[in-house]
Design a protein around this motif. Structure first.
Motif, mmCIF file in Angstrom:
data_model
loop_
_atom_site.group_PDB
_atom_site.id
_atom_site.type_symbol
_atom_site.label_atom_id
_atom_site.label_comp_id
_atom_site.label_asym_id
_atom_site.label_seq_id
_atom_site.Cartn_x
_atom_site.Cartn_y
_atom_site.Cartn_z
ATOM 1 N N MET A 18 -5.493 -10.382 9.743
ATOM 2 C CA MET A 18 -5.497 -8.941 9.597
ATOM 3 C C MET A 18 -6.200 -8.579 8.288
ATOM 4 O O MET A 18 -5.896 -9.146 7.243
ATOM 5 N N GLN A 19 -7.118 -7.638 8.349
ATOM 6 C CA GLN A 19 -7.835 -7.192 7.161
ATOM 7 C C GLN A 19 -6.897 -6.383 6.268
ATOM 8 O O GLN A 19 -6.084 -5.601 6.773
ATOM 9 N N PRO A 20 -7.012 -6.543 4.952
ATOM 10 C CA PRO A 20 -6.164 -5.740 4.070
ATOM 11 C C PRO A 20 -6.559 -4.271 4.104
ATOM 12 O O PRO A 20 -7.709 -3.927 4.382
ATOM 13 N N LEU A 21 -5.601 -3.426 3.825
ATOM 14 C CA LEU A 21 -5.860 -2.003 3.630
ATOM 15 C C LEU A 21 -6.552 -1.872 2.280
ATOM 16 O O LEU A 21 -5.999 -2.306 1.269
ATOM 17 N N GLU A 22 -7.755 -1.331 2.249
ATOM 18 C CA GLU A 22 -8.487 -1.200 0.987
ATOM 19 C C GLU A 22 -8.377 0.215 0.467
ATOM 20 O O GLU A 22 -8.654 1.189 1.181
ATOM 21 N N LEU A 23 -7.953 0.325 -0.792
ATOM 22 C CA LEU A 23 -7.808 1.615 -1.461
ATOM 23 C C LEU A 23 -8.658 1.618 -2.722
ATOM 24 O O LEU A 23 -8.689 0.622 -3.451
ATOM 25 N N ALA A 24 -9.297 2.735 -2.993
ATOM 26 C CA ALA A 24 -9.996 2.892 -4.261
ATOM 27 C C ALA A 24 -8.957 3.015 -5.370
ATOM 28 O O ALA A 24 -7.851 3.531 -5.156
ATOM 29 N N ALA A 25 -9.287 2.542 -6.553
ATOM 30 C CA ALA A 25 -8.344 2.567 -7.673
ATOM 31 C C ALA A 25 -7.887 3.985 -8.019
ATOM 32 O O ALA A 25 -6.778 4.174 -8.517
ATOM 33 N N VAL A 61 3.908 4.156 -7.073
ATOM 34 C CA VAL A 61 3.421 2.804 -7.343
ATOM 35 C C VAL A 61 1.960 2.888 -7.805
ATOM 36 O O VAL A 61 1.049 2.943 -6.992
ATOM 37 N N PRO A 62 1.715 2.902 -9.118
ATOM 38 C CA PRO A 62 0.333 2.918 -9.632
ATOM 39 C C PRO A 62 -0.208 1.498 -9.745
ATOM 40 O O PRO A 62 -0.006 0.825 -10.747
ATOM 41 N N LEU A 63 -0.871 1.020 -8.705
ATOM 42 C CA LEU A 63 -1.340 -0.360 -8.659
ATOM 43 C C LEU A 63 -2.683 -0.539 -9.363
ATOM 44 O O LEU A 63 -3.632 0.198 -9.080
ATOM 45 N N PRO A 64 -2.793 -1.534 -10.240
ATOM 46 C CA PRO A 64 -4.114 -1.879 -10.784
ATOM 47 C C PRO A 64 -4.938 -2.610 -9.719
ATOM 48 O O PRO A 64 -4.416 -3.031 -8.687
ATOM 49 N N ARG A 65 -6.220 -2.765 -9.981
ATOM 50 C CA ARG A 65 -7.088 -3.466 -9.038
ATOM 51 C C ARG A 65 -6.521 -4.856 -8.730
ATOM 52 O O ARG A 65 -5.998 -5.534 -9.594
ATOM 53 N N GLY A 66 -6.634 -5.242 -7.464
ATOM 54 C CA GLY A 66 -6.138 -6.545 -7.048
ATOM 55 C C GLY A 66 -5.656 -6.499 -5.613
ATOM 56 O O GLY A 66 -5.753 -5.475 -4.936
ATOM 57 N N THR A 67 -5.119 -7.625 -5.140
ATOM 58 C CA THR A 67 -4.601 -7.751 -3.784
ATOM 59 C C THR A 67 -3.094 -7.958 -3.850
ATOM 60 O O THR A 67 -2.609 -8.699 -4.706
ATOM 61 N N TYR A 68 -2.389 -7.315 -2.924
ATOM 62 C CA TYR A 68 -0.924 -7.315 -2.957
ATOM 63 C C TYR A 68 -0.345 -7.573 -1.577
ATOM 64 O O TYR A 68 -0.833 -7.041 -0.579
ATOM 65 N N ASP A 69 0.720 -8.380 -1.538
ATOM 66 C CA ASP A 69 1.578 -8.456 -0.366
ATOM 67 C C ASP A 69 2.532 -7.274 -0.451
ATOM 68 O O ASP A 69 2.931 -6.861 -1.550
ATOM 69 N N ARG A 71 -5.405 -4.018 -0.802
ATOM 70 C CA ARG A 71 -6.391 -4.410 -1.826
ATOM 71 C C ARG A 71 -6.848 -3.135 -2.520
ATOM 72 O O ARG A 71 -7.346 -2.207 -1.886
ATOM 73 N N VAL A 72 -6.668 -3.104 -3.838
ATOM 74 C CA VAL A 72 -7.113 -1.981 -4.653
ATOM 75 C C VAL A 72 -8.442 -2.383 -5.287
ATOM 76 O O VAL A 72 -8.519 -3.408 -5.973
ATOM 77 N N ILE A 73 -9.480 -1.580 -5.039
ATOM 78 C CA ILE A 73 -10.825 -1.908 -5.535
ATOM 79 C C ILE A 73 -11.369 -0.815 -6.436
ATOM 80 O O ILE A 73 -10.906 0.283 -6.435
#
Length: 108
Positions: free
Chosen positions: A1-8, A76-84, A106-108
């Protein structure tokens, strides 16, 4: 499954599907008073107690989802990276399930 990609700089809800049945019938977590929490951790990690944030229930596409607002100024303010993404539910039932979602963010 492809990760959900979000802009930072994106601010949006991340939804995690939740299926629970009792005696072969889908359980309505709102009617049962079941609370939901989500945690976002690096792949291969398990959530620390402080990683859990309160989520809301939303019914979409015929399924219940736990949701939380992710991004700057969100819960949840996520920094760039990949998360479970992990979800846990409590109250209104004997069980206290804790599950890792099949998807990643994935936050890009």
């Amino acid at each position: 499954m492809q990760p959900l990609e979000l802009a930072a700089d994106s601010l949006e809800y991340v939804l995690v599907p939740w299926v629970m049945t009792a005696d072969g019938v889908d359980v309505d977590p709102v009617a049962r008073g079941i609370a939901a929490e989500l945690a976002f951790v690096r792949p291969g990690s398990v959530p620390a107690p402080e990683a859990w944030v309160t989520a809301q229930w939303e019914r979409a596409l015929g399924l219940w989802h736990a949701r939380v607002l992710v991004g700057p100024e969100g819960a949840v303010p996520l920094p760039r990276g990949t998360y479970d993404v992990w979800v846990r539910a409590s109250g209104g039932m004997q069980e206290r399930p804790v599950r890792r979602s099949s998807g990643r963010v994935r936050v890009i």
